[in-house]
Design a protein around this motif. Sequence first.
Motif, short mmCIF file in Angstrom:
data_model
loop_
_atom_site.label_atom_id
_atom_site.label_comp_id
_atom_site.label_asym_id
_atom_site.label_seq_id
_atom_site.Cartn_x
_atom_site.Cartn_y
_atom_site.Cartn_z
N PHE A 31 17.22 -14.23 23.73
CA PHE A 31 17.62 -15.00 24.91
C PHE A 31 18.69 -16.02 24.52
CE2 PHE A 31 12.97 -14.13 25.55
CZ PHE A 31 13.14 -13.13 26.49
N PRO A 32 19.74 -16.20 25.36
CA PRO A 32 19.93 -15.50 26.63
C PRO A 32 20.70 -14.19 26.52
CG PRO A 32 21.57 -17.22 26.41
CD PRO A 32 20.71 -17.29 25.17
N SER A 33 21.55 -14.01 25.47
CA SER A 33 22.41 -12.81 25.48
C SER A 33 23.02 -12.54 24.10
CB SER A 33 23.53 -12.97 26.52
OG SER A 33 24.25 -14.17 26.30
N LEU A 34 22.18 -12.57 23.08
CA LEU A 34 22.62 -12.26 21.72
C LEU A 34 21.82 -11.06 21.24
CD1 LEU A 34 22.37 -15.90 20.29
CD2 LEU A 34 24.32 -14.86 21.44
N ALA A 35 22.46 -10.13 20.57
CA ALA A 35 21.74 -8.92 20.16
C ALA A 35 22.04 -8.56 18.71
CB ALA A 35 22.13 -7.75 21.07
N VAL A 36 21.00 -8.08 18.03
CA VAL A 36 21.14 -7.53 16.68
C VAL A 36 20.62 -6.09 16.71
CG1 VAL A 36 20.65 -7.81 14.23
CG2 VAL A 36 20.65 -9.82 15.73
N ILE A 37 21.48 -5.16 16.38
CA ILE A 37 21.09 -3.75 16.33
C ILE A 37 21.03 -3.34 14.87
CG2 ILE A 37 21.67 -1.40 17.01
CD1 ILE A 37 23.31 -2.61 19.30
N LYS A 38 19.86 -2.89 14.43
CA LYS A 38 19.68 -2.50 13.04
C LYS A 38 19.57 -0.98 12.96
CE LYS A 38 17.36 -6.79 11.63
NZ LYS A 38 18.33 -7.19 10.62
N ALA A 39 20.42 -0.39 12.14
CA ALA A 39 20.39 1.06 11.90
C ALA A 39 19.95 1.29 10.46
CB ALA A 39 21.76 1.66 12.14
N ILE A 40 18.88 2.08 10.29
CA ILE A 40 18.34 2.37 8.97
C ILE A 40 18.27 3.89 8.83
CG2 ILE A 40 16.38 2.09 7.41
CD1 ILE A 40 15.61 -0.41 9.06
N PHE A 41 18.91 4.42 7.79
CA PHE A 41 18.89 5.85 7.51
C PHE A 41 18.38 6.07 6.09
CE2 PHE A 41 21.71 5.65 11.07
CZ PHE A 41 21.62 6.89 11.71
N LEU A 42 17.33 6.86 5.98
CA LEU A 42 16.73 7.21 4.70
C LEU A 42 16.64 8.73 4.59
CD1 LEU A 42 13.84 4.68 5.12
CD2 LEU A 42 15.47 4.51 3.26
N PRO A 43 16.59 9.27 3.39
CA PRO A 43 16.37 10.71 3.28
C PRO A 43 15.08 11.11 3.99
CG PRO A 43 17.00 9.78 1.16
CD PRO A 43 16.77 8.62 2.07
N ALA A 44 15.05 12.30 4.56
CA ALA A 44 13.86 12.77 5.29
C ALA A 44 12.62 12.65 4.41
CB ALA A 44 14.06 14.21 5.74
N GLY A 45 11.56 12.06 5.00
CA GLY A 45 10.31 11.87 4.27
C GLY A 45 10.18 10.52 3.61
N ALA A 46 11.23 9.69 3.69
CA ALA A 46 11.22 8.41 2.98
C ALA A 46 11.03 7.21 3.91
CB ALA A 46 12.53 8.23 2.19
N ALA A 47 10.66 7.43 5.17
CA ALA A 47 10.50 6.32 6.12
C ALA A 47 9.48 5.31 5.63
CB ALA A 47 10.06 6.86 7.48
#
Length: 243
Positions: free
Chosen positions: A117-133
Amino acid sequence: LVWIWMGDPELADPSKLIDIPEWDNPEWGVNRGDAMELDCNYLYVTDNLLDPSHVSWVHQSSFGSPDIIGLPLTVKVEDNGVTVSRWSKNVEVAPFYKQFVKFEGNCDRKQQYEVRFPSLAVIKAIFLPAGAATEEPSEYHQDVFLMDSYNFLTPIDEEHTRYFWFQLRNFSPDDEAISKIFNEDVRHAFLEDKVVLEEVHKALKERPAALDLPLDSGPLRFRRKISQMIQAEQAVASETATA
């Protein structure tokens, strides 16, 4: 970035400014981003930023991929904002990210959209090899791709918004060529958002409609809370004016 408090000076609270922990981290690269004006109300942009599903439809050539369509969301409402997130496991790496990830094959991908609030955004992108979440950063695979995208919305009036952004990444800290690719590709994707959001604004101005789908939970809860905050602030201002 210049932060301006438009209300009672005594209520200005610098502690509420958004924290950017990796800004001075020498191991992280910075794309200093850009800005654009959108012909829509700022709340349509917060709707967009709280809807991870839109990437599969609006950003098919960049951030989206067909195999993440329909996956459920986790929604968390806190005093400072709303966060929606989801894991997509053993899926194809989306086109924009494929040029940067250090591993081959499918991935486990986390999308996390935090709108404060009121209008700030954080977008997090996480990429791991399949099976590593994993939810533990200390346990991330050595080839993890991390990108934090910071998005700042300044309402111009009821029908126009100024949109600023930049990205931080956990690789190639001094590579200006990488930053240039980021800037061009991200701007292209945001122009795709711009087309959709402006059409949404025009259409709903003529024919208001209310949606309440499961994927709308984040935007609806954000709008409900921000409305309550605005009403509370107006009530205090009214009481002060009549005192």
